[in-house]
Design an enzyme around this catalytic site. Structure first.
Site, PDB file in Angstrom:
ATOM      1  N   TYR A 149     -40.417   7.026 -11.884  1.00 26.59           N
ATOM      2  CA  TYR A 149     -40.113   7.928 -12.949  1.00 26.59           C
ATOM      3  C   TYR A 149     -41.013   8.402 -14.725  1.00 26.59           C
ATOM      4  O   TYR A 149     -41.000   9.171 -14.868  1.00 26.59           O
ATOM      5  CB  TYR A 149     -38.740   7.606 -13.710  1.00 26.59           C
ATOM      6  CG  TYR A 149     -37.553   7.687 -12.399  1.00 26.59           C
ATOM      7  CD1 TYR A 149     -37.637   7.835 -10.805  1.00 26.59           C
ATOM      8  CD2 TYR A 149     -36.231   7.915 -12.480  1.00 26.59           C
ATOM      9  CE1 TYR A 149     -36.688   8.087  -9.830  1.00 26.59           C
ATOM     10  CE2 TYR A 149     -35.273   8.569 -11.567  1.00 26.59           C
ATOM     11  CZ  TYR A 149     -35.289   7.914 -10.092  1.00 26.59           C
ATOM     12  OH  TYR A 149     -34.857   8.787  -9.098  1.00 26.59           O
ATOM     13  N   LYS A 219     -38.682  -4.584  -4.141  1.00 25.68           N
ATOM     14  CA  LYS A 219     -39.618  -4.317  -3.381  1.00 25.68           C
ATOM     15  C   LYS A 219     -40.524  -4.800  -3.663  1.00 25.68           C
ATOM     16  O   LYS A 219     -42.087  -4.448  -2.498  1.00 25.68           O
ATOM     17  CB  LYS A 219     -39.672  -3.335  -2.366  1.00 25.68           C
ATOM     18  CG  LYS A 219     -38.334  -2.179  -1.882  1.00 25.68           C
ATOM     19  CD  LYS A 219     -37.451  -2.997  -0.169  1.00 25.68           C
ATOM     20  CE  LYS A 219     -39.145  -2.826   0.919  1.00 25.68           C
ATOM     21  NZ  LYS A 219     -38.147  -3.411   1.981  1.00 25.68           N
ATOM     22  N   ASP A 286     -33.538  -3.746  -0.538  1.00 24.81           N
ATOM     23  CA  ASP A 286     -33.197  -3.073   1.126  1.00 24.81           C
ATOM     24  C   ASP A 286     -31.854  -4.004   1.097  1.00 24.81           C
ATOM     25  O   ASP A 286     -30.560  -3.683   1.905  1.00 24.81           O
ATOM     26  CB  ASP A 286     -33.528  -3.051   2.211  1.00 24.81           C
ATOM     27  CG  ASP A 286     -33.865  -3.582   2.538  1.00 24.81           C
ATOM     28  OD1 ASP A 286     -35.182  -4.064   1.239  1.00 24.81           O
ATOM     29  OD2 ASP A 286     -35.106  -3.743   3.216  1.00 24.81           O
ATOM     30  N   ASP A 310     -31.694   3.461  -9.479  1.00 25.28           N
ATOM     31  CA  ASP A 310     -31.086   4.886  -9.025  1.00 25.28           C
ATOM     32  C   ASP A 310     -30.796   4.639  -8.200  1.00 25.28           C
ATOM     33  O   ASP A 310     -28.849   4.803  -8.116  1.00 25.28           O
ATOM     34  CB  ASP A 310     -32.246   6.278  -9.446  1.00 25.28           C
ATOM     35  CG  ASP A 310     -31.366   7.715  -9.955  1.00 25.28           C
ATOM     36  OD1 ASP A 310     -30.290   7.653  -9.221  1.00 25.28           O
ATOM     37  OD2 ASP A 310     -32.577   8.431  -9.729  1.00 25.28           O
TER      38      ASP A 310
END
Length: 421
Positions: A149, A219, A286, A310
Site C-alpha cells: 500500500y 506470510k 492464511d 486489510d
C-alpha cells in the site's frame, strides 16, 4: 470557549471544549455523518452534564472538496488535521484501477498515521454467519504506511516499469518475472522501524487493557525478507526492556524447549499466563483466517502488515455483522495524531434513501471519545447500541437478516441511540 487539543511528547492535552475537524465524506457520508455527530454530542452531554463537549469543524475532502476547491484533498484539510491533532471522517470515494490514489491512504501516509486500529466485537442480537460470535473480541493493529500500500507501482508499458524490469533482470539476475513484456511492477517495502513501532503499540495496548496475547500475523514462510522480518522484529520488541517481566513469547518458549525440554517450556508458558503476562506468538496469515473462524477465543490483539490487515479486518468484521457496524482509527501513537473513520464504502446506490447504517461511524466516534479519555461517554454509546439491537431496532442492512425486527431509517436509528442514553 472552544480550544485546540495540544500534544506534549505524544500525550494529549484535551480542553473541556475541544475543536475537532471532520470530513463529511462522499456518497452516504452526508446521510450518516450529521446524525452520528449528534449521538456523540448527546453522549458527552449525558456523561458530563455539559462540563465537556466538542465543537465540530467541517473540513473538505473528496468529491465535495473537488467541487469547492478543485482538489480532492486540499492542503488546508491536511493542515487542519495537523493543527487540531484529532479528527473524524466519513467514507471517501476512490476509483478502482485508474485515476487518483486513495484519499484514505494519502491521509494515513502524509500524517504518518502508522496504526490502523480496528476493534472487532459482537453486539448481542446482531446476525452473524458463525456459531459463536460472542467469542470474537479482537483488536487489530494494521501497519498503515508500508507494504504494497506504499503505492510504489508502475504500469506495464511505461518507461518506469521497463527501467525497473531491465535493472532487475540485467543487474540483479532476476529470472522469476514470468511475462516481462506485459508485467506491471510493484515494490513492497517493510522496514524495521515501521514494523517495530506498530508492534510496540500493539503490545502496549494489550498490557494497558489487560488482554492476554499479541499475535503477529504474516506470510514469512513465503516472503522471508519482508514478512518474515516483520515476525522476527516483533519478537525482538517483545524482549525490549520496556516489556521486561510483562511478556512471554513463543520464541522464548522454543528456546526453553530446545535447552530444557518441552515439559519445562510448557511449565514456563503456564507460569507466564498465570502471572498475567502478555503472550506474544505468530501465525501464518492464511492459517489465521481459518483459525479465527474455528477458535476465535484464542486471539486477542493482532499485529500485522498493511495488506494482511486489510483482509483480516474485513473477514473478522463479517463474523460480528459486517463492516457496516465496524469502527476504525488511524493513529500515530508518537505524535498523537489520529483520524477516526467509517470503515465501509460510499454506497452510492442508497444515497438519500435512509437505508445507510451509521453505526460504523458512531462506534468510530466512541473510539475517538476513548482516545480523548472520555470513557464514560463512549460506554454510554456502546450500551445504547446494545439496547437498540437487542430490541430489534435496526437499519435496512440488519433488518433484512432479523426476524421480527423494526426497520429504522438512518436518522431514526441515531435518535433511538440518543433516547437510549
Amino acid at each position: 470557549m472552544a480550544e485546540k487539543i495540544s500534544v506534549n511528547d505524544g500525550i494529549l492535552n484535551v480542553p473541556d471544549d475541544a475543536i475537532i475537524p471532520f470530513i463529511e465524506g462522499d456518497g452516504i457520508g452526508a446521510d450518516i455523518t450529521p446524525p452520528s455527530l449528534k449521538v456523540l454530542d448527546a453522549a458527552l452531554a449525558k456523561a458530563y452534564n455539559g462540563a465537556k463537549k466538542i465543537t465540530w469543524l467541517e473540513v473538505p475532502a473528496g468529491e465535495k472538496a473537488e467541487r469547492e476547491t478543485g482538489e480532492f484533498l486540499p492542503d488546508s484539510t491536511l493542515e487542519a488535521f495537523r493543527d487540531y491533532v484529532v479528527g473524524i471522517k466519513g467514507p471517501l470515494m476512490t476509483p478502482v484501477g485508474k485515476g487518483m490514489r486513495s484519499l484514505n491512504v494519502q491521509l494515513r501516509q502524509k500524517l504518518d498515521l502508522f496504526t490502523c486500529l480496528r476493534p472487532v466485537r459482537w453486539f448481542e442480537g446482531v446476525p452473524s454467519p458463525v456459531k459463536h460470535p460472542e467469542k470474537v473480541n479482537m483488536h487489530i493493529f494494521r501497519e498503515n504506511t508500508e507494504d504494497i500500500y506504499a503505492g510504489i507501482e508502475f504500469m506495464s508499458g511505461t518507461p518506469e516499469a521497463d527501467k525497473i524490469k531491465k535493472f532487475l533482470m540485467d543487474e540483479m539476475g532476476v529470472t522469476q518475472i514470468r511475462f516481462p513484456e506485459s508485467s506491471s511492477i510493484g515494490i513492497k517495502p517493510v522496514s524495521e522501524e515501521g514494523s517495530k513501532r506498530l508492534i510496540r503499540a500493539a503490545i502496549r495496548h494489550a498490557i494497558k487493557h489487560q488482554l492476554p496475547s499479541v499475535t503477529l500475523v504474516h506470510k514469512g514462510n513465503i516472503m522471508k525478507f519482508t514478512e518474515g522480518a516483520f515476525m522476527r522484529w516483533g519478537y525482538e520488541v517483545a524482549l525490549e526492556d520496556e516489556f521486561a517481566g510483562q511478556t512471554f513469547s513463543w520464541m522464548q518458549y522454543q528456546d526453553i524447549a530446545a535447552e530444557q525440554g518441552k515439559d519445562a517450556a510448557n511449565s514456563a508458558m503456564a507460569s507466564a499466563k498465570a502471572a498475567g503476562k502478555v503472550i506474544v506468538k505468530d501465525v501464518i496469515a492464511d492459517a489465521f483466517l481459518q483459525e479465527t473462524l474455528l477458535h476465535p477465543e484464542e486471539y486477542s490483539v493482532i499485529a500485522t502488515l498493511n495488506l494482511n490487515g486489510d483482509y483480516v479486518s474485513d473477514q473478522l468484521a463479517a463474523t460480528v455483522g459486517g463492516i457496516g457496524i465496524s469502527p476504525g482509527a488511524n493513529i500515530n501513537y508518537n505524535s498523537g495524531y489520529a483520524i477516526f473513520e467509517a470503515t465501509h464504502g460510499t454506497a452510492p446506490a442508497i444515497i438519500g434513501t435512509g437505508k445507510a447504517n451509521p453505526t460504523s461511524l458512531i462506534l468510530s466516534g466512541a473510539m475517538l471519545l476513548e482516545y480523548l479519555d472520555y470513557t464514560e461517554a463512549a460506554n454510554l454509546i456502546y450500551a445504547a447500541i446494545e439496547k437498540a439491537v437487542s430490541k430489534g431496532y435496526v437499519t435496512a442492512d440488519l433488518h433484512s437478516q432479523m426476524e421480527g425486527a423494526t426497520l429504522r431509517s438512518t436518522e431514526q436509528f441515531a435518535q433511538d441511540l440518543i433516547d437510549n442514553l
